[in-house]
Motif scaffolding. Sequence first.
Motif, PDB file in Angstrom:
ATOM      1  N   ASN A   1       0.681  -1.225   0.090  1.00 52.82           N
ATOM      2  CA  ASN A   1      -0.157  -0.272   0.028  1.00 52.82           C
ATOM      3  C   ASN A   1       0.964   1.344   0.025  1.00 52.82           C
ATOM      4  OD1 ASN A   1      -2.661  -1.165   0.006  1.00 52.82           O
ATOM      5  ND2 ASN A   1      -2.330  -1.561   2.273  1.00 52.82           N
ATOM      6  N   VAL A   2       0.394   2.116  -0.760  1.00 50.07           N
ATOM      7  CA  VAL A   2       1.197   3.499  -0.630  1.00 50.07           C
ATOM      8  C   VAL A   2       0.114   4.762  -0.323  1.00 50.07           C
ATOM      9  CG1 VAL A   2       2.388   5.117  -2.086  1.00 50.07           C
ATOM     10  CG2 VAL A   2       2.463   2.678  -2.607  1.00 50.07           C
ATOM     11  N   TYR A   3       0.559   5.277   0.860  1.00 50.49           N
ATOM     12  CA  TYR A   3      -0.592   6.537   1.277  1.00 50.49           C
ATOM     13  C   TYR A   3       0.199   7.820   1.054  1.00 50.49           C
ATOM     14  CZ  TYR A   3      -2.753   9.385   4.967  1.00 50.49           C
ATOM     15  OH  TYR A   3      -3.219  10.441   5.477  1.00 50.49           O
ATOM     16  N   ILE A   4      -0.579   8.602   0.329  1.00 47.51           N
ATOM     17  CA  ILE A   4      -0.054   9.866  -0.034  1.00 47.51           C
ATOM     18  C   ILE A   4      -0.896  10.789   0.256  1.00 47.51           C
ATOM     19  CG2 ILE A   4       1.425  11.237  -1.590  1.00 47.51           C
ATOM     20  CD1 ILE A   4       1.245   8.663  -3.378  1.00 47.51           C
ATOM     21  N   PRO A   5      -0.624  11.985   1.274  1.00 51.77           N
ATOM     22  CA  PRO A   5      -1.905  12.860   1.349  1.00 51.77           C
ATOM     23  C   PRO A   5      -1.561  13.910   0.230  1.00 51.77           C
ATOM     24  CG  PRO A   5       0.232  13.310   2.871  1.00 51.77           C
ATOM     25  CD  PRO A   5       0.308  12.075   2.196  1.00 51.77           C
ATOM     26  N   GLU A   6      -2.676  14.707  -0.159  1.00 51.11           N
ATOM     27  CA  GLU A   6      -2.572  15.851  -1.080  1.00 51.11           C
ATOM     28  C   GLU A   6      -1.423  16.673  -0.719  1.00 51.11           C
ATOM     29  OE1 GLU A   6      -7.069  16.362  -2.866  1.00 51.11           O
ATOM     30  OE2 GLU A   6      -6.517  17.320  -0.926  1.00 51.11           O
ATOM     31  N   GLY A   7      -0.522  17.040  -1.863  1.00 50.18           N
ATOM     32  CA  GLY A   7       0.437  17.963  -1.686  1.00 50.18           C
ATOM     33  C   GLY A   7       1.786  17.129  -1.109  1.00 50.18           C
TER      34      GLY A   7
ATOM     35  N   PHE B   1      10.662   5.166  -7.999  1.00 54.62           N
ATOM     36  CA  PHE B   1      10.390   6.298  -8.235  1.00 54.62           C
ATOM     37  C   PHE B   1       9.610   7.165  -6.974  1.00 54.62           C
ATOM     38  CE2 PHE B   1       7.447   3.226 -10.060  1.00 54.62           C
ATOM     39  CZ  PHE B   1       6.405   3.428  -9.273  1.00 54.62           C
ATOM     40  N   LYS B   2       9.471   8.477  -7.187  1.00 54.81           N
ATOM     41  CA  LYS B   2       8.900   8.938  -6.173  1.00 54.81           C
ATOM     42  C   LYS B   2       7.522   9.231  -6.635  1.00 54.81           C
ATOM     43  CE  LYS B   2       9.580  13.496  -4.653  1.00 54.81           C
ATOM     44  NZ  LYS B   2      10.690  14.267  -4.001  1.00 54.81           N
ATOM     45  N   ILE B   3       6.558   9.253  -5.995  1.00 50.43           N
ATOM     46  CA  ILE B   3       5.015   9.610  -6.353  1.00 50.43           C
ATOM     47  C   ILE B   3       4.644  10.798  -5.318  1.00 50.43           C
ATOM     48  CG2 ILE B   3       2.783   8.539  -6.795  1.00 50.43           C
ATOM     49  CD1 ILE B   3       3.872   5.881  -5.955  1.00 50.43           C
ATOM     50  N   ALA B   4       4.034  11.807  -6.194  1.00 46.51           N
ATOM     51  CA  ALA B   4       3.475  13.016  -5.374  1.00 46.51           C
ATOM     52  C   ALA B   4       2.236  12.987  -5.793  1.00 46.51           C
ATOM     53  CB  ALA B   4       4.266  14.056  -5.747  1.00 46.51           C
ATOM     54  N   LEU B   5       1.280  13.513  -4.797  1.00 44.05           N
ATOM     55  CA  LEU B   5      -0.226  13.623  -5.048  1.00 44.05           C
ATOM     56  C   LEU B   5      -0.412  15.066  -5.124  1.00 44.05           C
ATOM     57  CD1 LEU B   5      -2.957  12.023  -5.403  1.00 44.05           C
ATOM     58  CD2 LEU B   5      -3.240  12.517  -2.863  1.00 44.05           C
ATOM     59  N   LYS B   6      -0.911  15.474  -6.505  1.00 47.22           N
ATOM     60  CA  LYS B   6      -1.459  16.754  -6.473  1.00 47.22           C
ATOM     61  C   LYS B   6      -2.720  17.059  -6.072  1.00 47.22           C
ATOM     62  CE  LYS B   6      -1.023  18.973 -10.219  1.00 47.22           C
ATOM     63  NZ  LYS B   6      -0.805  19.025 -11.740  1.00 47.22           N
ATOM     64  N   ARG B   7      -3.791  16.107  -6.467  1.00 43.96           N
ATOM     65  CA  ARG B   7      -5.057  16.142  -5.852  1.00 43.96           C
ATOM     66  C   ARG B   7      -5.612  14.787  -6.069  1.00 43.96           C
ATOM     67  NH1 ARG B   7      -9.614  19.038  -8.823  1.00 43.96           N
ATOM     68  NH2 ARG B   7     -11.120  18.847  -6.971  1.00 43.96           N
TER      69      ARG B   7
ATOM     70  N   ASP C   1      -4.475  12.379  -9.300  1.00 49.12           N
ATOM     71  CA  ASP C   1      -3.415  13.234  -9.875  1.00 49.12           C
ATOM     72  C   ASP C   1      -1.986  13.157  -9.531  1.00 49.12           C
ATOM     73  OD1 ASP C   1      -5.886  13.925 -11.628  1.00 49.12           O
ATOM     74  OD2 ASP C   1      -6.009  15.908 -10.504  1.00 49.12           O
ATOM     75  N   LEU C   2      -1.359  12.402 -10.153  1.00 50.19           N
ATOM     76  CA  LEU C   2       0.034  12.025  -9.664  1.00 50.19           C
ATOM     77  C   LEU C   2       1.018  12.728 -10.499  1.00 50.19           C
ATOM     78  CD1 LEU C   2      -0.418   8.249  -9.154  1.00 50.19           C
ATOM     79  CD2 LEU C   2      -0.850   9.802  -7.769  1.00 50.19           C
TER      80      LEU C   2
ATOM     81  N   THR D   1     -17.496  23.764  13.307  1.00 53.16           N
ATOM     82  CA  THR D   1     -17.968  25.045  12.778  1.00 53.16           C
ATOM     83  C   THR D   1     -17.444  25.288  11.095  1.00 53.16           C
ATOM     84  OG1 THR D   1     -16.135  26.345  13.852  1.00 53.16           O
ATOM     85  CG2 THR D   1     -18.551  26.053  14.759  1.00 53.16           C
ATOM     86  N   ASP D   2     -16.215  24.682  11.152  1.00 54.46           N
ATOM     87  CA  ASP D   2     -15.388  25.180   9.713  1.00 54.46           C
ATOM     88  C   ASP D   2     -14.303  23.922   9.578  1.00 54.46           C
ATOM     89  OD1 ASP D   2     -14.972  26.275   7.415  1.00 54.46           O
ATOM     90  OD2 ASP D   2     -13.918  28.160   8.253  1.00 54.46           O
ATOM     91  N   TYR D   3     -13.922  23.944   8.331  1.00 53.14           N
ATOM     92  CA  TYR D   3     -13.072  22.876   7.874  1.00 53.14           C
ATOM     93  C   TYR D   3     -12.239  23.127   6.636  1.00 53.14           C
ATOM     94  CZ  TYR D   3     -16.573  21.129   4.538  1.00 53.14           C
ATOM     95  OH  TYR D   3     -17.257  20.817   3.707  1.00 53.14           O
ATOM     96  N   LYS D   4     -10.919  22.716   6.589  1.00 55.34           N
ATOM     97  CA  LYS D   4     -10.251  22.867   5.431  1.00 55.34           C
ATOM     98  C   LYS D   4      -9.936  21.236   5.031  1.00 55.34           C
ATOM     99  CE  LYS D   4      -6.244  25.162   3.532  1.00 55.34           C
ATOM    100  NZ  LYS D   4      -5.077  24.705   3.899  1.00 55.34           N
ATOM    101  N   HIS D   5     -10.366  20.814   3.942  1.00 51.27           N
ATOM    102  CA  HIS D   5     -10.418  19.338   3.648  1.00 51.27           C
ATOM    103  C   HIS D   5      -8.987  19.055   2.969  1.00 51.27           C
ATOM    104  CE1 HIS D   5     -12.266  15.692   1.419  1.00 51.27           C
ATOM    105  NE2 HIS D   5     -11.899  15.478   2.719  1.00 51.27           N
ATOM    106  N   ARG D   6      -8.479  17.890   3.299  1.00 50.83           N
ATOM    107  CA  ARG D   6      -7.263  17.608   2.598  1.00 50.83           C
ATOM    108  C   ARG D   6      -7.320  16.089   2.323  1.00 50.83           C
ATOM    109  NH1 ARG D   6      -1.050  17.167   5.126  1.00 50.83           N
ATOM    110  NH2 ARG D   6      -0.062  17.439   2.964  1.00 50.83           N
ATOM    111  N   GLN D   7      -7.360  15.505   1.350  1.00 52.43           N
ATOM    112  CA  GLN D   7      -7.432  14.111   1.300  1.00 52.43           C
ATOM    113  C   GLN D   7      -6.233  13.558   1.177  1.00 52.43           C
ATOM    114  OE1 GLN D   7     -11.418  13.133  -0.804  1.00 52.43           O
ATOM    115  NE2 GLN D   7     -10.474  14.978  -2.245  1.00 52.43           N
ATOM    116  N   ALA D   8      -6.326  12.014   1.209  1.00 58.39           N
ATOM    117  CA  ALA D   8      -5.227  11.291   0.862  1.00 58.39           C
ATOM    118  C   ALA D   8      -5.510  10.160  -0.085  1.00 58.39           C
ATOM    119  CB  ALA D   8      -4.443  10.779   1.933  1.00 58.39           C
ATOM    120  N   THR D   9      -4.535   9.791  -0.866  1.00 60.75           N
ATOM    121  CA  THR D   9      -5.086   8.523  -1.728  1.00 60.75           C
ATOM    122  C   THR D   9      -4.310   7.425  -1.156  1.00 60.75           C
ATOM    123  OG1 THR D   9      -5.246   7.732  -3.860  1.00 60.75           O
ATOM    124  CG2 THR D   9      -2.952   8.814  -3.471  1.00 60.75           C
TER     125      THR D   9
END
Lengths: 405, 689
Positions: free
Chosen positions: B229-235, B256-262, B279-280, B597-605
Amino acid sequence: MNLASSPATSLSAPPAEPQAAQGTKTAPAMPSARAEWLKRRGFGDWFYALALIAAAGIAFLRYGEAMDAYETAILAIHVPILAALGWAWRPFRLFAAAAAVLSLLGIWLYQGDLARAEQIFFLKYLLSSQTAIAWMSAFFFIATGAYWLGLAARSNFAERTGSVLTWAAAVMGTTGLFVRWYESWLLGPDIGHIPISNLYEVFVLFSLFTALLYLFYEGRYGTRKLGALALLMISVSVAFLLWYAFTRGAHQIQPLVPALQSYWMKIHVPANFIGYGGFALAAMAGIAWLPGPQRLSAGRLPSQEVLEDVMYKAIAIGFAFFTIATILGALWAAEAWGSYWSWDAKETFALILWLNYAAWLHMRLTRDARGAVLAWWAICGLLVTTFAFLGVNLFLSGLHSYGSL
Amino acid sequence: MQRATARASSLEASIELLSSMRFAISLLTVLAIASVIGAVVQQNEPANAYLNQFGQFWEPVFASIGLYAVYSAKWFLAILAFLVLSTVLCIVRQSVPMLREMRGFREHAREASLRLFARHASLAPTLPHEARRGAVTAYLTGAGFRFRVDEREDGVLIAARQGAAGRIGYFLAHAAIVLICAGGLLDGNLPLALQIRLGGKSPTSGDQPLARIPASARLDPDNWSYHGNVYIPEGGSTDFAVLNVDDGVLLQSLPFKIALKRFRIDYYASGMPRRYASDLVITDSDSGQSFERTIEVNKPLEYRGVTLFQSSFDDGGSILRFALRDLAPGARPPHPLDGEVGTRLPLAKFGYGYTLEISGFRPINVENIAPPSDNERFGSFFGSGAQTQNGENLRNLGPVYSFKLRDEAGQAREFNNYMLPLEIEGRKYLVSGVRASQAEAFHYLRIPLDSDGKADTWFAIRQLFFDPERRAALAERLTARMLDTSDESTMRERLKETAENTLALFARGGLAAISDFIDSTESAAEHPASEEDRQRAGAAFIQILQGLIWDAWMSAREASGHDALEIGDEHAQFIRDTLIALVDSIQYGAPLYLQLTDYKHRQATVLQAARAPGKSLVYTGSLLLALGVFAMLYIRERRLFVLLKADEALVAMSSNRKTIDTDETFARHCTGIGAILGAACTNNLQESP
C-alpha cells in the motif's frame, strides 16, 4: 429415440451443423468441402448474413464517431459470430431478428423520454424493460407447465407449445435487457451501462442463456423431452428473480460503482453465465438420467445415450466458457484490484468449480466413465455452481460484493 | 543387483503414482477443500480476532496448521508443487505415445480388426475398379482428411485421419497448468517468505516514525515481487510502499517518487461515488525525470515494472475548527478549537482531563434515509427499470467527523458527529453518535434546534437544568406559574418540593432514577400500587419535568435579554424533544460537546504498488489453457479407413470420443463414399458398445 437403427434420421439437424458449430475446426486445403458447405447455405442464410452486415454498417455509420478502435472491432466481430451461430442453428436467425426488431421498437418508442414508459401503450404493456422481463418470466412459467403437461400426458402438442413459449421468453428477455440498457442511458449519460452489473440483471441473463442452450440441444437431438426439467431449473431462477425484485427493489437501475466501470465486465460476466447455464443444464440431464429405462419414465424422458451426450456437451461448453470467464476475471482483477488472483471468496469458488468440472471431464474423456457416477456428479456440480454463483454472495464476504443480496 | 532392481522398480512405481490421474485428482480434492476453508475463514486477520472466534484452545491449533493464511501455508504450496510435478510427469509420459498417435495413420490395420470396429459398413461398389481409389481419395481430401495408402495383396487400404490438433490441445492445456502455477508461485508470498527466512529481513511495528524503521525492515527497489500500500496526502509525496506481513510491516522502496497533486471523487446525481482519481506526479529516482498521470479505478499506471492501482482513499490531515461546548453546569461560552485529522490534542488547558483524538472526517456523506415500503415496490416492478424512488432516499447529510475522547485512565469513547443539522420527521436536530467500544452500535444524541435554527437554546436549558444552585429558583418559577397565589401554601410548598426533588433525581439518573423512586415509594405504601397508579405517577413526573424545561427555557431567554414567550401547543414538540435529548445527554459520557464550525479538507489517496513478474507466465499459461481447452473439447479426432477390395469396399471409422456425433459423422461419410462408389451404405452401424 432408437439410436441403433437410424441415427441420421433421428438427429433432425441437417448434417452440416456439427461442422459449423465447431468454430475452431481447421480445414486445411479442402476447397471442395468448403464449396459444398457454402452451397448448402440457403437464401435465408445469406439474407440473414446480409442483414447482420447491414445492421453493423448502419450502427457504424451512425455511431462510429463515438466508438474507439476496440468498440469498432467488437462491432465487426459480432457479424461473423452471429452469422455462424445463425447458420449452424437455424432457429437462432428468427430469434435474433425478433429480439432485434422488438428491442429497436422499444428504443424507438421511448424517443429519448423515460416518462413515455408509462404513457405509450406498447411500452407500458410490452416493451419497457421491466414489462418485457415480466413477460419473459410469465412465458417461462407457462412453458414449464406445458412441458410438464407434455411429459405427463405424452402430448407432442404440449411439448411443442412449451418450445415455442421458451423461444418467446428468450426473445422477451433479450429485448428486456437491451431496452434496459437503453433506459440506463436515458437516466443519464454517466449512468448508462450494460445491464449485467448486479444480481438481478445476471439472473435474467442466466435464465436466458440456460434457455438458449436448452433450445439448442432440443433442436440438435430432436427431442423436447428434457424440456420439463430444463424449464423447471429456469423457472426456479425466475422465481428467485421475481422474489428479489419484489422484496428488495433490485430491478431498479443503479449507477455503476467505479470498480465495475470496465470493458472487461461486458465479456467476463456473459462468459461466466454461459458456463453456469451449461452446468445447470448438465445437472438437469443428470436428473433425467437417474430413473433409468424404467417403465414409468420410458418414452417420457430422452434415452440415456442422449442424456449422457447432452450432459457431456453442456459441461464441455460450460467448462470452455467458464475457463475463459475465469481468465478474463483474472485479467480484470489485475487491472482493478492490483492482483490477478487474490483468493477472494468468489475466485476461490470459481477455482473449485473449475476443478470440479475439469475432474468430471477427465473421468469422462480419459476413463470413459459413464452412467450413474457422472450423472450424480453433474447434479452435485449444480450445488457447487449455485454456491459459487449465489452462496458466496450470501454467506461470504469479499471483493465481489456488488453481487450481494 | 537385486536391490538395484528393487530400487529402480520402486522409483518407477512412485513415478507411476505421481503421474497417475488418481493422484492428481486426490490432490485437487485436497486443494479444493483447503480453498473452501480459506474462503470461509477470514484470512490474515489480527491474532485477536481469531482468539475471539475460536477460543483459547483451538486458536493455536488452527494457527499451527496455517488456517489463517491457507494460501501461503507450507502444505498448500507443497500440494501445488506436487500438482505441478504430477502434471509435468503426466505430460512427459503421455507425450511419446501421443505424438506417435498424432503422426501415424495406422495404414497397416488388418482387415479383421477393421471389421471389429463399432462403426463399419461393407459396400458393394458399382464404380469401375480403376476409378475407385481416385474417387475415394478425392472425397477424403474434400472432406478435410489427410490419408496414407497401403497397397495389399487383396486390395488397397486408404487410412485417413482428421483433427489431430485436438491432441495438441492436451499438451497446451496441461502445460498451461504448469505455467500458471509457476507464475503464481513467483508472485505469491514465497519470495517474501524466503527473504524473511534467509535474507535477514524482519517486519517491524507500523506504529513508529519513518526514520526509526530499521534497514532490516526495508526492501530494495529491485525486489522482484511485491504487493503493498502507498499512502499519500494531497501535496505530499512518497517513494515507498508498505507491505503488511504477519502483524507488522515491511517498507518496500520504489524506483520512483510519487507525489499527489489532488485526489478527486466524482459523484452521480444520487450522491453515489462515480469515480476515484488521483492526479500524480511520478519522478524517476535514477533519471530525475518526472511526468504527470491521473490514475483511477480500472485505469492503473505501469512504470518501471511496478504497477500502481487506485485502491482506496483516506483523510490526509484535514484541518477542523470546532466550537467546544461545555456540558457542565455554569454558563460558559463555546470555545474555539482547531485540530488536524489524525492528531491528538490534550484538553487540559480547557480544564478537561481528556485527550482528543480526531480520527476521521468526510465532507460528503450520502446515506439512505428511509427504505421504500413494500407496496410501492410491487407497483413499480413494471415499466422501465429507471424509477428513481431509491434515489430519492439517498441524501447527502453533509460533513461527518469522528473523534475519540480518552480519559486519564486510557479509556476512550468514540464519537461520530454530523456538522449540519439533520431533518428527522420534519424537525431539525444536531446529531452526535457515541459508543464506548467498537463492538457497540452508536447511540445517538439528537439535540433539537430552536426557532432560530440553533442549538444554543438546548445547551442553555441543559446548563440551568443540571445546575444544583438553580433548582430552587426553577421550582419556585414553576410553582408560581402553576398555582395561583390564592392556593394553600402547603400545596405550594409540596409542589415546589416535588419539583426540586424531581430535578435532583433527574440529574442523578434521568428517567430511570425517577422510575426507581416511584417504585420505592409505592412499595412503601400500605396498599400495593396498581400498574395504573404507577403510570399516573410517571405521567405526573413527566409533566413536572416538561414544565421545568419551559421555565428553564424562559429564564434562559430572560438572561440573554429576550422576551418570554406565550405558552402554547406550538412549543410542545420542542419541549418533548428537549426532554429526550436531556435524558440521552446523561448517557453521553462526555463533559463537552464538540461542534464542527469550519474545515479545510485535505484528502489522501491509497494506492497499491505491485510488481508481479510471474504475470507474463500466468497470462501465457491462460492463453494456452483457453486454446487447449477448446482444442481438446471441440477438435474431434476421426480416423476413417476405406479398404478397397475387388468386389467390396469396407468403410470403418474410429474416434477418440464416443459421442452421438461420431455415429452421425460415420453415417455421413459412409453415405458420401457410397455415393461416389455407386453403392448404398446400408447396415452402417452396429450397436454402440
